[in-house]
Design an enzyme around this catalytic site. Structure first.
Site, PDB file in Angstrom:
ATOM      1  N   ARG A  58       0.644  -1.466   0.277  1.00 22.60           N
ATOM      2  CA  ARG A  58      -0.376  -0.153   0.265  1.00 22.60           C
ATOM      3  C   ARG A  58       1.020   1.341  -0.125  1.00 22.60           C
ATOM      4  O   ARG A  58       0.838   2.255  -0.970  1.00 22.60           O
ATOM      5  CB  ARG A  58      -1.180   0.527   1.300  1.00 22.60           C
ATOM      6  N   THR A  59       1.773   1.684   0.539  1.00 20.72           N
ATOM      7  CA  THR A  59       2.783   2.815   0.851  1.00 20.72           C
ATOM      8  C   THR A  59       3.447   2.868  -0.131  1.00 20.72           C
ATOM      9  O   THR A  59       3.277   4.141  -0.632  1.00 20.72           O
ATOM     10  CB  THR A  59       3.711   2.725   2.715  1.00 20.72           C
ATOM     11  N   LYS A  87      25.709  -3.577  -1.717  1.00 25.44           N
ATOM     12  CA  LYS A  87      26.992  -3.708  -2.052  1.00 25.44           C
ATOM     13  C   LYS A  87      28.037  -3.302  -1.139  1.00 25.44           C
ATOM     14  O   LYS A  87      29.007  -3.097  -1.266  1.00 25.44           O
ATOM     15  CB  LYS A  87      27.291  -3.075  -2.980  1.00 25.44           C
ATOM     16  N   ARG A 108      11.713   3.573   3.125  1.00 25.66           N
ATOM     17  CA  ARG A 108      11.300   3.184   3.687  1.00 25.66           C
ATOM     18  C   ARG A 108      12.553   2.196   4.703  1.00 25.66           C
ATOM     19  O   ARG A 108      13.010   1.698   3.519  1.00 25.66           O
ATOM     20  CB  ARG A 108      10.379   2.014   3.927  1.00 25.66           C
ATOM     21  N   HIS A 136       6.092   5.648  11.260  1.00 23.77           N
ATOM     22  CA  HIS A 136       5.475   5.688  10.256  1.00 23.77           C
ATOM     23  C   HIS A 136       3.973   6.839   9.940  1.00 23.77           C
ATOM     24  O   HIS A 136       3.030   6.391  10.154  1.00 23.77           O
ATOM     25  CB  HIS A 136       4.705   3.932   9.885  1.00 23.77           C
TER      26      HIS A 136
HETATM   27  C1  NCD Z   1       2.151  -0.915   8.126  1.00 24.08           C
HETATM   28  C2  NCD Z   1       3.591  -1.145   7.978  1.00 24.08           C
HETATM   29  O1  NCD Z   1       4.701  -1.584   6.998  1.00 24.08           O
HETATM   30  O2  NCD Z   1       3.909  -0.578   9.638  1.00 24.08           O
HETATM   31  N1  NCD Z   1       1.997  -1.073   6.908  1.00 24.08           N
HETATM   32  C3  NCD Z   1       1.766  -0.061   6.506  1.00 24.08           C
HETATM   33  O3  NCD Z   1       2.290   0.806   6.243  1.00 24.08           O
HETATM   34  N2  NCD Z   1       0.038  -0.426   5.193  1.00 24.08           N
HETATM   35  C4  NCD Z   1       1.456  -2.326   9.140  1.00 24.08           C
HETATM   36  C5  NCD Z   1       1.841  -3.514   8.921  1.00 24.08           C
HETATM   37  O4  NCD Z   1       3.034  -3.813   8.268  1.00 24.08           O
HETATM   38  O5  NCD Z   1       2.114  -4.129   9.943  1.00 24.08           O
END
Ligand code: NCD
Length: 312
Positions: A58-59, A87, A108, A136
């Site tokens: 999703r993100t 590397k 991320r 997040h």
């Molecule tokens: C979450 C995350 O990555 O922290 N997912 C997301 O970004 N929608 C929650 C999760 O991974 O459980």
């Protein structure tokens, strides 16, 4: 408060935005929801770098969809094995490179603090799309917009967070930001091994937030306006046996949901594993797929505001 002040800024923690700026972003996202072309091709010629050192559906997709819908484009990687980090390149060097190709970076990382480090090395804005078990913030924007759209307000509510509250970064970010809204009662439901970290509890205490820690989901369901379910974060466990013992500790099913209010909304940042039974998906209180959709609207609002092309 308008969105002009957001131009050129990074988003590392949810508190980086003021309440007025959050409101302005929600308003813009609501306009985009009504008319996806509201901002037209405002990002034409602009590039987003999506650097994902951890899995994501999703993100990453919602950021990329948001940029494409704004007329811009994206480049990046979803598999760190295909980047030079494999590397041995440092994050600082990777960020310097991405910043020389793109106008904005979404990062991320499995490491707490990675986004802050990236911001310190980047001449272009950095958005934290999750740094380990820490924060997040764009999931928090998504969660707040969903609550606002479905309950009509972000005040005078009781919210229950359930599951892995120790490693769940979405819980940490949302709980922290909710301290700034009026009359929010928070109930944290988890096994003893997965309670909320002390540094978040200390923030709640400092802000005089009413909160309780419980173990039974059944007992708390009847008083909730929002139930925020989370998965047990397998990738952050040191020991697979502990994960197996705890992973199915909460499973929301039709029977357990019976005691919930009629107007309850059930949120989940997703991905779901077993913690919400699929039979709940058709219940009008299940809001997690809508929540994922709001994620794209709020990211469109955020990207256009940071890039300085948004209009109110
Ligand atoms: C979450 C995350 O990555 O922290 N997912 C997301 O970004 N929608 C929650 C999760 O991974 O459980």
């Amino acid at each position: 408060m308008d969105i002009n002040g957001i131009k050129g800024r990074s988003l590392i923690e949810p508190d980086d935005l003021s309440l007025g700026e959050l409101d302005a972003l929600f308003l813009l996202a609501e306009k985009i929801e009504k008319d996806k072309r509201f901002l037209g091709e405002s990002c034409r010629g602009l590039l987003l770098a999506t650097l994902f050192f951890e899995p994501s559906t999703r993100t990453r997709l919602s950021f990329e969809a948001a940029m494409l819908r704004l007329g811009g484009n994206f480049l990046g990687f979803a598999d760190p094995g295909s980047s030079s980090a494999f590397k041995g390149e440092s994050l600082a060097d990777t960020i310097r490179m991405a910043a020389s190709y793109a106008d904005i970076i979404v990062l991320r990382s499995p490491k707490e603090g990675a986004a802050l480090l990236a911001k310190n090395f980047s001449p272009v804005p950095v958005i934290n799309a999750g740094d380990g078990g820490h924060h997040h913030p764009t999931q928090t924007l998504t969660d707040l917009l969903t609550i606002k759209r479905l309950l009509g307000k972000i005040e005078n509510i009781t919210i229950g967070f359930c599951g892995d509250l120790k490693f769940g970064r979405t819980v940490h970010s949302l709980a922290k930001v909710l301290t700034r809204y009026k009359n929010i009662n928070m109930i944290f439901i988890s096994p003893k091994e997965l309670v909320l970290p002390d540094y978040i509890k200390n923030i709640l205490v400092k802000n005089n937030i009413e909160f309780t820690e419980k173990e039974s989901l059944e007992e708390e369901i009847p008083c909730l306006d929002v139930l925020y379910m989370t998965r047990v974060q397998r990738e952050r466990f040191f020991n697979e046996d502990d994960y197996i013992r705890l992973k199915d500790i909460y499973v929301l099913n039709t029977e357990r949901l019976q005691a919930g209010k009629e107007k309850l909304i059930i949120l989940h940042p997703l991905p779901r594993v077993n913690e919400i039974s699929v039979e709940i998906d058709n219940d009008p209180r299940a809001a997690y797929f809508k929540q994922a959709k709001y994620g794209m609207y709020i990211r469109m609002a955020l990207l256009s505001s940071i890039l300085g092309v948004a209009k109110c």
